[in-house]
Structure formats: C-alpha cells, structure tokens
Design a protein around this motif. Structure first.
Motif, PDB file in Angstrom:
ATOM      1  N   PHE A  49       0.854  -1.179   0.000  1.00  0.00           N
ATOM      2  CA  PHE A  49       0.000   0.000   0.000  1.00  0.00           C
ATOM      3  C   PHE A  49       0.893   1.234   0.000  1.00  0.00           C
ATOM      4  O   PHE A  49       1.678   1.441   0.931  1.00  0.00           O
ATOM      5  CB  PHE A  49      -0.887   0.041   1.255  1.00  0.00           C
ATOM      6  N   ILE A  50       0.804   2.064  -1.035  1.00  0.00           N
ATOM      7  CA  ILE A  50       1.553   3.322  -1.094  1.00  0.00           C
ATOM      8  C   ILE A  50       0.606   4.397  -1.607  1.00  0.00           C
ATOM      9  O   ILE A  50       0.174   4.344  -2.762  1.00  0.00           O
ATOM     10  CB  ILE A  50       2.805   3.218  -1.976  1.00  0.00           C
ATOM     11  N   GLY A  51       0.278   5.369  -0.767  1.00  0.00           N
ATOM     12  CA  GLY A  51      -0.718   6.355  -1.140  1.00  0.00           C
ATOM     13  C   GLY A  51      -2.018   5.657  -1.458  1.00  0.00           C
ATOM     14  O   GLY A  51      -2.532   4.884  -0.652  1.00  0.00           O
ATOM     15  N   ASP A  52      -2.549   5.875  -2.659  1.00  0.00           N
ATOM     16  CA  ASP A  52      -3.769   5.181  -3.057  1.00  0.00           C
ATOM     17  C   ASP A  52      -3.479   4.024  -4.006  1.00  0.00           C
ATOM     18  O   ASP A  52      -4.367   3.530  -4.694  1.00  0.00           O
ATOM     19  CB  ASP A  52      -4.768   6.154  -3.679  1.00  0.00           C
ATOM     20  N   SER A  53      -2.225   3.555  -4.020  1.00  0.00           N
ATOM     21  CA  SER A  53      -1.836   2.397  -4.825  1.00  0.00           C
ATOM     22  C   SER A  53      -1.897   1.125  -3.975  1.00  0.00           C
ATOM     23  O   SER A  53      -1.403   1.095  -2.847  1.00  0.00           O
ATOM     24  CB  SER A  53      -0.412   2.576  -5.365  1.00  0.00           C
ATOM     25  N   ILE A  54      -2.527   0.074  -4.534  1.00  0.00           N
ATOM     26  CA  ILE A  54      -2.592  -1.231  -3.874  1.00  0.00           C
ATOM     27  C   ILE A  54      -2.123  -2.272  -4.877  1.00  0.00           C
ATOM     28  O   ILE A  54      -2.771  -2.485  -5.902  1.00  0.00           O
ATOM     29  CB  ILE A  54      -4.025  -1.573  -3.415  1.00  0.00           C
ATOM     30  N   SER A 170      -1.477   8.249  -7.107  1.00  0.00           N
ATOM     31  CA  SER A 170      -2.004   9.180  -8.095  1.00  0.00           C
ATOM     32  C   SER A 170      -1.745  10.627  -7.687  1.00  0.00           C
ATOM     33  O   SER A 170      -1.593  10.938  -6.505  1.00  0.00           O
ATOM     34  CB  SER A 170      -3.514   8.970  -8.261  1.00  0.00           C
ATOM     35  N   LYS A 171      -1.708  11.512  -8.662  1.00  0.00           N
ATOM     36  CA  LYS A 171      -1.487  12.930  -8.403  1.00  0.00           C
ATOM     37  C   LYS A 171      -2.660  13.556  -7.666  1.00  0.00           C
ATOM     38  O   LYS A 171      -2.528  14.633  -7.089  1.00  0.00           O
ATOM     39  CB  LYS A 171      -1.219  13.665  -9.718  1.00  0.00           C
ATOM     40  N   GLY A 172      -3.789  12.878  -7.698  1.00  0.00           N
ATOM     41  CA  GLY A 172      -4.959  13.398  -7.008  1.00  0.00           C
ATOM     42  C   GLY A 172      -4.977  13.094  -5.528  1.00  0.00           C
ATOM     43  O   GLY A 172      -5.913  13.481  -4.826  1.00  0.00           O
ATOM     44  N   TYR A 173      -3.958  12.391  -5.047  1.00  0.00           N
ATOM     45  CA  TYR A 173      -3.932  12.056  -3.621  1.00  0.00           C
ATOM     46  C   TYR A 173      -3.599  13.328  -2.838  1.00  0.00           C
ATOM     47  O   TYR A 173      -2.451  13.716  -2.664  1.00  0.00           O
ATOM     48  CB  TYR A 173      -2.901  10.959  -3.369  1.00  0.00           C
ATOM     49  N   LEU A 174      -4.644  13.991  -2.356  1.00  0.00           N
ATOM     50  CA  LEU A 174      -4.614  15.390  -1.955  1.00  0.00           C
ATOM     51  C   LEU A 174      -3.525  15.750  -0.955  1.00  0.00           C
ATOM     52  O   LEU A 174      -2.840  16.750  -1.097  1.00  0.00           O
ATOM     53  CB  LEU A 174      -5.984  15.786  -1.393  1.00  0.00           C
ATOM     54  N   SER A 175      -3.356  14.971   0.076  1.00  0.00           N
ATOM     55  CA  SER A 175      -2.455  15.355   1.159  1.00  0.00           C
ATOM     56  C   SER A 175      -1.010  15.465   0.720  1.00  0.00           C
ATOM     57  O   SER A 175      -0.189  16.071   1.405  1.00  0.00           O
ATOM     58  CB  SER A 175      -2.532  14.339   2.295  1.00  0.00           C
ATOM     59  N   LYS A 242      -8.304   9.118   0.503  1.00  0.00           N
ATOM     60  CA  LYS A 242      -7.786   9.507   1.817  1.00  0.00           C
ATOM     61  C   LYS A 242      -8.845   9.267   2.890  1.00  0.00           C
ATOM     62  O   LYS A 242      -8.555   8.708   3.960  1.00  0.00           O
ATOM     63  CB  LYS A 242      -7.362  10.969   1.795  1.00  0.00           C
ATOM     64  N   LEU A 243     -10.087   9.664   2.625  1.00  0.00           N
ATOM     65  CA  LEU A 243     -11.163   9.466   3.596  1.00  0.00           C
ATOM     66  C   LEU A 243     -11.460   7.981   3.802  1.00  0.00           C
ATOM     67  O   LEU A 243     -11.709   7.536   4.919  1.00  0.00           O
ATOM     68  CB  LEU A 243     -12.430  10.191   3.139  1.00  0.00           C
ATOM     69  N   LEU A 244     -11.429   7.212   2.722  1.00  0.00           N
ATOM     70  CA  LEU A 244     -11.716   5.783   2.814  1.00  0.00           C
ATOM     71  C   LEU A 244     -10.676   5.046   3.631  1.00  0.00           C
ATOM     72  O   LEU A 244     -10.993   4.084   4.339  1.00  0.00           O
ATOM     73  CB  LEU A 244     -11.792   5.174   1.409  1.00  0.00           C
ATOM     74  N   ILE A 251     -19.680   5.281   2.507  1.00  0.00           N
ATOM     75  CA  ILE A 251     -19.414   5.717   1.141  1.00  0.00           C
ATOM     76  C   ILE A 251     -20.292   6.897   0.737  1.00  0.00           C
ATOM     77  O   ILE A 251     -19.836   7.816   0.038  1.00  0.00           O
ATOM     78  CB  ILE A 251     -19.575   4.536   0.170  1.00  0.00           C
ATOM     79  N   THR A 252     -21.520   6.912   1.193  1.00  0.00           N
ATOM     80  CA  THR A 252     -22.412   8.023   0.838  1.00  0.00           C
ATOM     81  C   THR A 252     -21.881   9.345   1.377  1.00  0.00           C
ATOM     82  O   THR A 252     -21.842  10.356   0.666  1.00  0.00           O
ATOM     83  CB  THR A 252     -23.828   7.777   1.387  1.00  0.00           C
ATOM     84  N   ARG A 253     -21.440   9.343   2.632  1.00  0.00           N
ATOM     85  CA  ARG A 253     -20.898  10.571   3.211  1.00  0.00           C
ATOM     86  C   ARG A 253     -19.639  10.997   2.474  1.00  0.00           C
ATOM     87  O   ARG A 253     -19.441  12.187   2.189  1.00  0.00           O
ATOM     88  CB  ARG A 253     -20.603  10.377   4.698  1.00  0.00           C
ATOM     89  N   ILE A 254     -18.775  10.026   2.150  1.00  0.00           N
ATOM     90  CA  ILE A 254     -17.528  10.335   1.450  1.00  0.00           C
ATOM     91  C   ILE A 254     -17.820  10.910   0.063  1.00  0.00           C
ATOM     92  O   ILE A 254     -17.126  11.819  -0.408  1.00  0.00           O
ATOM     93  CB  ILE A 254     -16.637   9.086   1.368  1.00  0.00           C
ATOM     94  N   CYS A 255     -18.857  10.407  -0.577  1.00  0.00           N
ATOM     95  CA  CYS A 255     -19.279  10.933  -1.878  1.00  0.00           C
ATOM     96  C   CYS A 255     -19.516  12.433  -1.792  1.00  0.00           C
ATOM     97  O   CYS A 255     -18.959  13.210  -2.584  1.00  0.00           O
ATOM     98  CB  CYS A 255     -20.549  10.207  -2.334  1.00  0.00           C
ATOM     99  N   TYR A 256     -20.305  12.871  -0.829  1.00  0.00           N
ATOM    100  CA  TYR A 256     -20.647  14.290  -0.708  1.00  0.00           C
ATOM    101  C   TYR A 256     -19.481  15.111  -0.147  1.00  0.00           C
ATOM    102  O   TYR A 256     -19.285  16.263  -0.556  1.00  0.00           O
ATOM    103  CB  TYR A 256     -21.899  14.449   0.153  1.00  0.00           C
ATOM    104  N   GLU A 257     -18.697  14.512   0.754  1.00  0.00           N
ATOM    105  CA  GLU A 257     -17.522  15.212   1.294  1.00  0.00           C
ATOM    106  C   GLU A 257     -16.509  15.501   0.182  1.00  0.00           C
ATOM    107  O   GLU A 257     -15.743  16.464   0.259  1.00  0.00           O
ATOM    108  CB  GLU A 257     -16.856  14.368   2.379  1.00  0.00           C
ATOM    109  N   SER A 258     -16.493  14.660  -0.840  1.00  0.00           N
ATOM    110  CA  SER A 258     -15.508  14.787  -1.921  1.00  0.00           C
ATOM    111  C   SER A 258     -15.977  15.695  -3.054  1.00  0.00           C
ATOM    112  O   SER A 258     -15.249  15.883  -4.026  1.00  0.00           O
ATOM    113  CB  SER A 258     -15.169  13.402  -2.488  1.00  0.00           C
ATOM    114  N   GLY A 259     -17.183  16.232  -2.948  1.00  0.00           N
ATOM    115  CA  GLY A 259     -17.638  17.189  -3.948  1.00  0.00           C
ATOM    116  C   GLY A 259     -18.632  16.657  -4.956  1.00  0.00           C
ATOM    117  O   GLY A 259     -19.027  17.385  -5.877  1.00  0.00           O
ATOM    118  N   TYR A 260     -19.037  15.388  -4.809  1.00  0.00           N
ATOM    119  CA  TYR A 260     -20.033  14.825  -5.729  1.00  0.00           C
ATOM    120  C   TYR A 260     -21.430  14.978  -5.136  1.00  0.00           C
ATOM    121  O   TYR A 260     -21.614  14.918  -3.918  1.00  0.00           O
ATOM    122  CB  TYR A 260     -19.738  13.345  -5.992  1.00  0.00           C
TER     123      TYR A 260
END
Length: 288
Positions: A49-54, A170-175, A242-244, A251-260
């Motif tokens: 596991f590295i960032g969001d890579s598995i 990925s470059k989108g891994y915010l932190s 990151k939230l996951l 997942i529903t909360r993470i959906c809205y927290e992430s801007g969807y």
C-alpha cells in the motif's frame, strides 16, 4: 486503517540510515514520515500500500517512497500463522531530501538525482534494475562512513538514470500534492484544492487565472495533459481515497464530502480512475 506517524529520525553523525530487516513479517502499520525511504525486498510476499496504490509485492522489488507518503507492506496471511517459519527480509534506507545540505542537490551534476527525489512524492517502483545496483544496496551496511556515503550517491545516481519505472500513487492524492513553481498556476491550483468539494465551474476557475474560459481550457490541458474536469475528478477521487483509508465514514458521506452530488456518479468516476469501485477499495484497506 488509522494513519500513524513513525519517527525515523536519523541518528547523530549520520546523513542517512541503512538497516537490514529480518522479521517473521513486516510492520503492519499504515504510516508516514518526513524522510524518504528506499526499500529493497530481499525475501517476502504480500500486498503493498503506497498512497492510493494497492499492488502485490514479491522479492526483488525496489521502491522509493517520498516524504510523508503513507505506506505499508502487508504480508500474506501465511506469515501470521503460529506454525509459520517464513521470514520477511528487506533493506531500508531513510534519508532527508536535504541530507547533504539544502544546496547540494542544486549542483548541475546532480540534476537527475534531484529530479528523482522530487518525483518520489508519488512513490516509484523500479523495473528491471541491473543486479549491480541491488548488490550496491546489499553491501551498503558493511561500508565505513565515507565509502558508505559515496556508494549511496552512486545508488541514487543509478536509480535516477534508470528509465524503466512506475509511479505508484495518483497525483490526485490530496495530502501529498506537489505544488507548482508557476505563481499564477499555483494560485489556480490552490483555488481548486480549496473548493473541490463543492460545485465549481471552468468559468470561475478561469477568472482566477484572468483568462477567458476557452483560452484557459486550452492552457490547462496543455499544461496538465488532461482537461480541467478530468483533473478535478482526480483531486476528488484522491481525497475520497484519503477518507476511505483514514476515516470510518460510509461511502455516501464520502461521496458528498468529496464534492459529488450523486453516489452513482461518484462510483463511476472512482472506478474510472482507480480501476475498482469505492466499496472494493474500502474493503482492501480495512483488512487489518
């Protein structure tokens, strides 16, 4: 998984640390530290596991992890059996970005090494390394201080010149986003990062750059090699990862927290970028 900070402070009178590890299994902690980490897996198998890579890992792989990038090597279940006689062996080198001073890597002769260190923020897997580089890593703990330093620089130079490599997170891994050097561009990206979890449009972002939307769209795609919308989805999905991994949100909360504003769209975009749905990503990161 809960994210932990691990103290990898380099001991006094050393510019970097090298350790040969041999345990029944690797440390089962999702962790980060400000030091870069170069890892050679001598003997072991499992999931990395590295960032969001598995990904699966096995013996022989060489990985460079950038500063503050979360990571963990999780051995296969057979390693944790009471009757197991398996051993997990690896060489780990920890060093700061400025381990030889802030100006050292600015030398023109070290540009490739400097670029390598900058790229490591996403994690790098080196493919098809010459066995001579592996031998240099394995010999490093036996060297005396000056020879050890010279050999470590030789290792970094070999890795910097090795072109067959894979970026992991990925470059989108915010932190762990690496800031741009362009001031105007940086202002635009900062705006995106501050507002990605709400509805933002190309028009309002173009206004930050003092450009009309059409010109900005062309500029953005030329600079990032992807559209503004694609980039925004990468940031949102990276934040969702990151939230996951670090929270107990559903997942529903993470959906809205992430801007969807739609779970179905969130699932679609997540799978498009990560290759698996968020439910599977969550399952993989909660196996311990």
């Amino acid at each position: 998984m809960k994210l932990h900070f691990l103290d990898r402070t380099i001991i006094e009178n050393n510019s970097f640390a090298i350790k040969e590890n041999s345990y029944p299994y690797f440390l089962r902690i999702w962790h980060y530290h400000p030091e870069l980490e170069l890892v050679y897996i001598k003997k072991s198998t499992g999931t990395r596991f590295i960032g969001d890579s598995i990904e699966r890992f096995s013996e022989g792989e060489v990985i460079l992890i950038g500063p503050n990038l979360p990571h963990m090597w999780l051995n296969d279940k057979k390693y944790f059996s009471d009757s197991s006689n398996l051993v997990a062996e690896a060489y780990a080198i920890h060093f700061k970005k400025d381990f030889l001073g802030k100006e050292f890597l600015n030398a023109p002769e070290l540009k490739n090494v400097s670029d390598l260190i900058e790229t490591s923020i996403l994690g790098i897997k080196f493919v098809g390394l010459d066995h001579k580089v592996i031998a240099l890593i394995k010999e490093l703990p036996k060297k005396r201080s000056f020879e050890k330093l010279i050999q470590f620089l030789e290792i970094l130079n070999s890795l910097a010149n090795h072109t067959e490599r894979v970026l992991l997170s990925s470059k989108g891994y915010l932190s762990f986003f690496k800031k741009s050097y362009n001031i105007n561009r940086d202002r635009v990206l900062q705006y995106i990062f501050n507002n990605f979890n709400r509805s933002i449009t190309l028009v309002e972002v173009a206004a930050i750059a003092n450009m009309n939307p059409t010109a900005f769209s062309r500029y953005f795609k030329k600079t990032h090699r992807k559209s503004f919308k694609e980039y925004l989805n990468e940031i949102r999905v990276g934040y969702a990862c990151k939230l996951l991994t670090e929270n107990d949100y559903n997942i529903t909360r993470i959906c809205y927290e992430s801007g969807y504003n739609s779970v179905s769209n969130f699932n679609r975009q997540f799978k498009k970028i990560m290759g698996i749905p968020p439910s599977e990503y969550l399952r993989q990161h909660r196996i311990i």
